[in-house]
Design an enzyme around this catalytic site. Structure first.
Site, mmCIF file in Angstrom:
data_model
loop_
_atom_site.group_PDB
_atom_site.id
_atom_site.type_symbol
_atom_site.label_atom_id
_atom_site.label_comp_id
_atom_site.label_asym_id
_atom_site.label_seq_id
_atom_site.Cartn_x
_atom_site.Cartn_y
_atom_site.Cartn_z
ATOM 1 N N LYS A 20 -7.926 6.787 -7.351
ATOM 2 C CA LYS A 20 -8.299 7.591 -8.512
ATOM 3 C C LYS A 20 -9.718 8.133 -8.370
ATOM 4 O O LYS A 20 -9.985 9.297 -8.683
ATOM 5 C CB LYS A 20 -8.183 6.752 -9.781
ATOM 6 N N GLY A 57 0.825 -1.204 0.000
ATOM 7 C CA GLY A 57 0.000 0.000 0.000
ATOM 8 C C GLY A 57 0.853 1.244 0.000
ATOM 9 O O GLY A 57 2.061 1.179 0.237
ATOM 10 N N PRO A 58 0.222 2.385 -0.276
ATOM 11 C CA PRO A 58 0.965 3.654 -0.306
ATOM 12 C C PRO A 58 1.514 4.004 1.077
ATOM 13 O O PRO A 58 1.112 3.394 2.069
ATOM 14 C CB PRO A 58 -0.089 4.668 -0.755
ATOM 15 N N PRO A 59 2.438 4.974 1.154
ATOM 16 C CA PRO A 59 3.056 5.336 2.427
ATOM 17 C C PRO A 59 2.036 5.851 3.441
ATOM 18 O O PRO A 59 1.073 6.505 3.064
ATOM 19 C CB PRO A 59 4.016 6.461 2.056
ATOM 20 N N VAL A 109 -0.223 4.410 5.378
ATOM 21 C CA VAL A 109 -1.561 3.847 5.560
ATOM 22 C C VAL A 109 -1.595 2.840 6.712
ATOM 23 O O VAL A 109 -2.599 2.201 6.953
ATOM 24 C CB VAL A 109 -2.108 3.166 4.290
ATOM 25 N N GLY A 110 -0.461 2.680 7.393
ATOM 26 C CA GLY A 110 -0.490 1.863 8.607
ATOM 27 C C GLY A 110 0.095 0.471 8.477
ATOM 28 O O GLY A 110 -0.212 -0.393 9.281
ATOM 29 N N LYS A 111 0.955 0.244 7.499
ATOM 30 C CA LYS A 111 1.514 -1.103 7.325
ATOM 31 C C LYS A 111 2.421 -1.478 8.495
ATOM 32 O O LYS A 111 2.234 -2.507 9.132
ATOM 33 C CB LYS A 111 2.295 -1.186 6.012
ATOM 34 N N THR A 112 3.388 -0.617 8.769
ATOM 35 C CA THR A 112 4.320 -0.928 9.843
ATOM 36 C C THR A 112 3.613 -0.977 11.187
ATOM 37 O O THR A 112 3.786 -1.912 11.969
ATOM 38 C CB THR A 112 5.442 0.125 9.882
ATOM 39 N N SER A 164 -2.090 3.559 -17.745
ATOM 40 C CA SER A 164 -3.511 3.738 -17.434
ATOM 41 C C SER A 164 -4.124 4.993 -18.052
ATOM 42 O O SER A 164 -5.317 5.211 -17.947
ATOM 43 C CB SER A 164 -3.726 3.737 -15.925
#
Ligand SMILES: Nc1ncnc2c1ncn2[C@@H]1O[C@H](COP(=O)(O)OP(=O)(O)OP(=O)(O)O)[C@@H](O)[C@H]1O
Ligand SMILES: [Mg+2]
Length: 506
Positions: free
Chosen positions: A442, A76-78, A80-83, A399
């Site tokens: 988008k 996911g983008p930076p 967004v809560g991954k870590t 795209s």
């Protein structure tokens, strides 16, 4: 061995590592599903899919304690809560958490260690992380697998393959340690911003879980329920002392941040709470409420203005949508004829893929001129120029294909495209519309710009479930399998004519 012996220190460090490694030591998992759910919800808003997946695993562990841990990959983008989700998972299961960043790692030895014969040899990152954890079953987060390098010093991704293969990792061999170590009880979680640069065999070993960017409403919710209380606790303020109403949060989200995640938002809230903390430290005792009008004083002048869609489009311009690191963006494709010129000129920092997509669009329009109601004489003796602002921002990806075809068709037919409709989709020379990524980001970008109608590839219909309900209801979508369907939705009348003309010529 006398302490003056040349390898005294080396041997000692080596033995210390062996003694310190948790060969048998592990923590006991907390297998209480209700507790885990509560912890996960306490730390993060929404993200139900991932939380559900963790609870599933806990349930499995409850029934079969020997069950293998899944290897998860959060994409996911930076911001967004991954870590932080990884930390929360460890907390919910009662496991230790360790993190090793793989970003920029070129050398296989960094992951797997150097042989002891080298001067300055060290164990690799994996063994180091296990040593720090002190147990053999931590949650081990391998951050940024998409930024692994590769060069003559070896391919760290190949070493990762072994680490992440449940069949091999019970006897993982670090070059420095030179003894097999059991990694099979480690709960591996990797993170990546994109899968494009992750080698295929690595992707196959992991279970991919996607995190998408958040909408403005979701960000306000996250700010109110998670970020603000955390910032208050950090600055030592109580919720009674500082109130930040939703309209203020909304203003911060839209005017001071532009991102898919919530990192800038978190910084901005930190700034606000600190400014208020100063007032209390200086002797103020009255509770403070931060109004939208107070923001310029606290955060400085507004940094972003609401992007507004262009109300009127001249012929030759189409409204595209782009996925960027910071979320989504509305992007205009502009095309113009160059009388007396030749060939195709492309500007706007377009990457190779995007340039090719422009050529494909041109070929499609030229070869379907009859069907689209375009006079082929126009192609003779005129060049074509396609520009995609903003000129200084590099763009790439396939795209924008649909937007390019639309811009060109509109240019050659001199019929302006609808300004209330944004579009995205890859195209093929034969006129198919292929699916693209980043539908949620988008769509949110279109909505932010005040556009309520979006043309999407048919195969992306399933991605709409990522959108919050209120957004889905507000927007209308057109799904296109072929370019003609997309054109019919974007340029008034262009679709009806082609049928007649094509028939007429036959
Ligand atoms: N859904 C959410 N609920 C509550 N807080 C969140 C949520 N998403 C992100 N955050 C907070 O946002 C901050 C940034 O998140 P984090 O560092 O985990 O991002 P990341 O996805 O790892 O980004 P990167 O790809 O840059 O490493 C953290 O403080 C995190 O707690
Ligand atoms: Mg991270």
């Amino acid at each position: 061995m006398p302490s003056a012996a040349p390898d005294y220190q080396l041997t000692r460090t080596y033995l210390e590592l062996i003694l310190e490694l948790p060969w048998k030591k592990s923590t006991t998992d907390i297998l209480d599903l209700a507790h885990a759910r509560q912890v996960l919800d306490e730390d993060h808003f929404d993200l139900q899919d991932i939380k559900g997946r963790i609870l599933e695993h806990l349930a499995v562990l409850k029934l079969n304690p020997q069950a293998r841990a899944p290897i998860l990959c959060f994409v996911g983008p930076p911001g967004v809560g991954k870590t932080s989700l990884g930390q929360s998972i460890a907390r919910s299961m009662g496991r230790k958490f360790e993190r090793a960043s793989l970003g920029g790692m070129h050398d296989e030895a960094e992951l797997r260690g150097h042989r002891r014969t080298y001067i300055g040899a060290m164990p690799g990152r994996i063994i180091q992380a296990i040593r720090r954890a002190g147990v053999l079953n931590p949650v081990l987060m391998l951050d940024e697998v998409d930024k692994l390098g590769r060069d003559y010093r070896g391919d760290p991704a190949a070493a990762l393959l072994e680490v992440l293969d449940p069949a091999q990792n019970s006897t993982f061999r670090d070059n420095y340690l030179d003894l097999p170590f059991d990694l099979s009880r480690v709960f591996f979680i990797t993170t990546a911003n994109t899968l494009d640069t992750v080698p295929r065999p690595l992707i196959d070993r992991m279970e991919i879980l996607r995190l998408t960017g958040y909408s403005e409403e979701e960000k306000v919710e996250i700010a109110r329920r998670y970020l603000l209380p955390r910032q208050l606790a950090q600055t030592g303020l109580t919720p009674q002392q500082l109130t930040v109403p939703d309209e203020t949060l909304k203003q911060i989200v839209s005017r001071y941040t532009r991102e898919a995640g919530v990192r800038q938002l978190e910084h901005a809230l930190g700034q606000v709470t600190r400014k208020v903390a100063v007032r209390f430290a200086e002797g103020n005792t009255q509770p403070v409420t931060v109004r939208p009008e107070d923001l310029p004083v606290m955060l400085g002048p507004e940094r972003f203005f609401l992007e507004r869609a262009r109300q009127q489009l001249p012929a030759g311009v189409a409204t595209g949508l782009a996925w960027t690191e910071t979320g989504g963006d509305v992007l205009y494709v502009e095309a113009t004829l160059l009388p007396g010129g030749r060939g195709l000129r492309l500007t706007g920092q377009l990457g190779e893929v995007m340039r090719e997509s422009a050529r494909a669009a041109q070929s499609f329009v030229w070869s379907h001129a009859g069907q689209l109601g375009i006079d082929p004489a126009l192609f003779r003796g005129t060049g074509l120029h396609i520009h995609v602002p903003a000129g200084a921002v590099p763009k790439d990806g396939p795209s924008a294909g649909v937007a390019m075809v639309t811009a060109l068709t509109s240019l050659y037919t001199q019929v302006p495209a609808r300004s209330d409709t944004a579009m995205t989709g890859e195209i093929t020379l034969t006129g198919l519309v292929l699916p693209i990524g980043g539908v949620k980001e988008k769509t949110l970008a279109a909505r932010r710009a005040g556009i309520r109608r979006v043309v999407l590839p048919k195969d992306n219909e399933k991605d709409l479930r990522d959108l919050p309900d209120h957004v889905r209801k507000e927007m209308s979508f057109v799904f296109a399998e072929r370019i003609e369907e997309a054109l019919a939705a974007t340029i008034p009348n262009v679709a009806k004519e082609p049928q007649m003309q094509a028939d007429g010529r036959r």
